[in-house]
Design an enzyme around this catalytic site. Structure first.
Site, short mmCIF file in Angstrom:
data_model
loop_
_atom_site.label_atom_id
_atom_site.label_comp_id
_atom_site.label_asym_id
_atom_site.label_seq_id
_atom_site.Cartn_x
_atom_site.Cartn_y
_atom_site.Cartn_z
N SER A 155 0.88 -1.18 0.00
CA SER A 155 0.00 0.00 0.00
C SER A 155 0.91 1.22 0.00
O SER A 155 2.08 1.13 0.38
CB SER A 155 -0.84 -0.01 1.28
N TYR A 168 -2.33 -1.34 10.33
CA TYR A 168 -2.26 -1.42 8.87
C TYR A 168 -0.93 -0.86 8.36
O TYR A 168 -0.25 -1.49 7.54
CB TYR A 168 -3.45 -0.65 8.28
N LYS A 172 1.96 -2.99 6.57
CA LYS A 172 2.34 -2.68 5.18
C LYS A 172 3.81 -2.27 5.08
O LYS A 172 4.48 -2.62 4.10
CB LYS A 172 1.42 -1.60 4.61
P1 NAD Z 1 -11.41 -6.38 -0.08
O1 NAD Z 1 -12.01 -6.26 1.29
O2 NAD Z 1 -12.26 -6.09 -1.27
O3 NAD Z 1 -10.78 -7.83 -0.28
C1 NAD Z 1 -10.03 -8.46 0.73
C2 NAD Z 1 -9.89 -9.92 0.40
O4 NAD Z 1 -9.18 -10.56 1.49
C3 NAD Z 1 -11.26 -10.64 0.30
O5 NAD Z 1 -11.20 -11.61 -0.73
C4 NAD Z 1 -11.39 -11.33 1.66
O6 NAD Z 1 -12.22 -12.47 1.62
C5 NAD Z 1 -9.94 -11.69 1.92
N1 NAD Z 1 -9.68 -11.97 3.33
C6 NAD Z 1 -9.83 -11.16 4.39
N2 NAD Z 1 -9.54 -11.83 5.52
C7 NAD Z 1 -9.19 -13.09 5.15
C8 NAD Z 1 -8.78 -14.26 5.86
N3 NAD Z 1 -8.68 -14.30 7.19
N4 NAD Z 1 -8.51 -15.37 5.14
C9 NAD Z 1 -8.64 -15.38 3.78
N5 NAD Z 1 -8.99 -14.30 3.07
C10 NAD Z 1 -9.27 -13.18 3.75
O7 NAD Z 1 -10.12 -5.44 -0.02
P2 NAD Z 1 -9.23 -4.78 -1.19
O8 NAD Z 1 -9.43 -3.33 -1.11
O9 NAD Z 1 -9.41 -5.50 -2.46
O10 NAD Z 1 -7.78 -5.06 -0.60
C11 NAD Z 1 -6.90 -6.05 -1.12
C12 NAD Z 1 -5.48 -5.72 -0.71
O11 NAD Z 1 -5.10 -4.46 -1.27
C13 NAD Z 1 -5.29 -5.60 0.80
O12 NAD Z 1 -4.04 -6.15 1.18
C14 NAD Z 1 -5.29 -4.10 1.01
O13 NAD Z 1 -4.59 -3.73 2.17
C15 NAD Z 1 -4.60 -3.63 -0.25
N6 NAD Z 1 -4.83 -2.23 -0.58
C16 NAD Z 1 -6.09 -1.79 -0.82
C17 NAD Z 1 -6.27 -0.44 -1.13
C18 NAD Z 1 -7.62 0.12 -1.43
O14 NAD Z 1 -7.74 1.35 -1.52
N7 NAD Z 1 -8.64 -0.68 -1.61
C19 NAD Z 1 -5.18 0.42 -1.18
C20 NAD Z 1 -3.90 -0.08 -0.93
C21 NAD Z 1 -3.75 -1.42 -0.63
#
Ligand code: NAD
Length: 273
Positions: A155, A168, A172
């Site tokens: 991130s 977080y 990260k």
């Molecule tokens: P999301 O909530 O849409 O998806 C998260 C995924 O992780 C889902 O498939 C969920 O089922 C899975 N998950 C959560 N806990 C779990 C567990 N205990 N076991 C197995 N699976 C599990 O979130 P997203 O926004 O798509 O985020 C995905 C990644 O991207 C994360 O690591 C997040 O930190 C990172 N990220 C997101 C953003 C953003 O703005 N959305 C920005 C930077 C980084």
């Protein structure tokens, strides 16, 4: 893990013959990355929480659209044992593992003194330790194949901090460190490890923060998006899952063979501040 088999390769797709495992790919960025890898010809193993029928439909859709094998592992990313089993099942059922995308992640926002200890433990487990466990389990076969791509979804918060996101931001920053160590230990074996550092991407994880922030600041959703979430993102728009999918495919391709150990921002200029 059930596998739906489809076999029709296309020379125009750079990842035909490869097998990819994407953690947390039942939603958001992970699902977008799984889709991009499948479109590039890779067989894919999905993982994540969710309703079995919807996950089944997502698998069928990917397999039918891109003629690839699509597996699913329900492994819980807080459990080292389940993660090892997920990697072992991928190797047993799909025969190899070329691309590991450590993407699963959760969020909790609270001031440090009030940050619930169980939320700290859960975020460190899902956002950081799961990548260690999956990488540890995947590397022996990648070394044997003398090919591997480990792509960690970090991130912008792996490079800079924001208040109220202690766990977080710590996790990260940790995964950026893990990325560098993995890259150094595997560099001579045609294995690369890189971190992608997105700014805000519109997904369920971000949607969950919008109403909470609107209430906390007494402002509208639109104001939260522009003045709170995208306050630090100079291009004032969310990055997309398609952009992250395309970058992942590039990092998995032969063209990226010399790129390793980096933490690449995809943040509209946020970390240029
Ligand atoms: P999301 O909530 O849409 O998806 C998260 C995924 O992780 C889902 O498939 C969920 O089922 C899975 N998950 C959560 N806990 C779990 C567990 N205990 N076991 C197995 N699976 C599990 O979130 P997203 O926004 O798509 O985020 C995905 C990644 O991207 C994360 O690591 C997040 O930190 C990172 N990220 C997101 C953003 C953003 O703005 N959305 C920005 C930077 C980084």
């Amino acid at each position: 893990m059930n596998i739906q088999v489809k076999t029709q390769d296309s020379a125009s797709r750079p990842l035909v013959g490869k097998v990819s495992l994407v953690t947390g790919s039942t939603s958001g960025i992970g699902l977008g990355i799984a889709r991009a890898l499948a479109e590039a010809g890779s067989d894919v193993v999905l993982n994540g929480l969710g309703v079995a029928a919807e996950i089944g439909k997502a698998r069928e859709k990917l397999a039918a659209e891109f003629n690839v094998r699509v597996g699913y592992s329900p492994a819980d990313m807080t459990s080292a044992g389940s993660i090892a089993e997920m990697v072992a099942a991928t190797l047993a059922e799909l025969g190899r593992l070329d691309v590991l995308v450590n993407n699963a992640g959760i969020q909790h926002v609270a001031p440090l003194e009030q940050f619930p200890v169980e939320k700290w433990d859960a975020i460190l487990a899902v956002n950081l330790s799961s990548a260690f466990h999956a990488t540890r389990a995947a590397l022996p076969s990648m070394r044997q194949n003398r090919f591997g791509r480990v792509i960690n979804i970090a991130s912008a918060h792996g490079l800079v901090a924001s208040p109220f996101k202690a766990a977080y931001v710590a996790a990260k920053h940790g995964i950026v460190g893990l990325t560098k160590v993995t890259a150094l230990e595997t560099a001579e074996e045609a294995i690369t490890c890189n971190a992608i550092c997105p700014g805000y991407v519109y997904t369920p994880l971000v949607e969950a923060q919008i109403d909470g922030q609107a209430k906390a600041h007494g402002i509208s959703r639109d104001q939260v998006i522009r003045d709170v979430l995208l306050a630090q993102q100079p291009n004032k728009r969310f990055a997309t899952v398609e952009e992250l999918g395309a970058l992942t495919v590039f990092l998995a391709s032969d063209a990226a063979s010399s790129i390793t150990g980096i933490a690449l921002p995809v943040d509209g200029g946020w970390t240029a501040h």
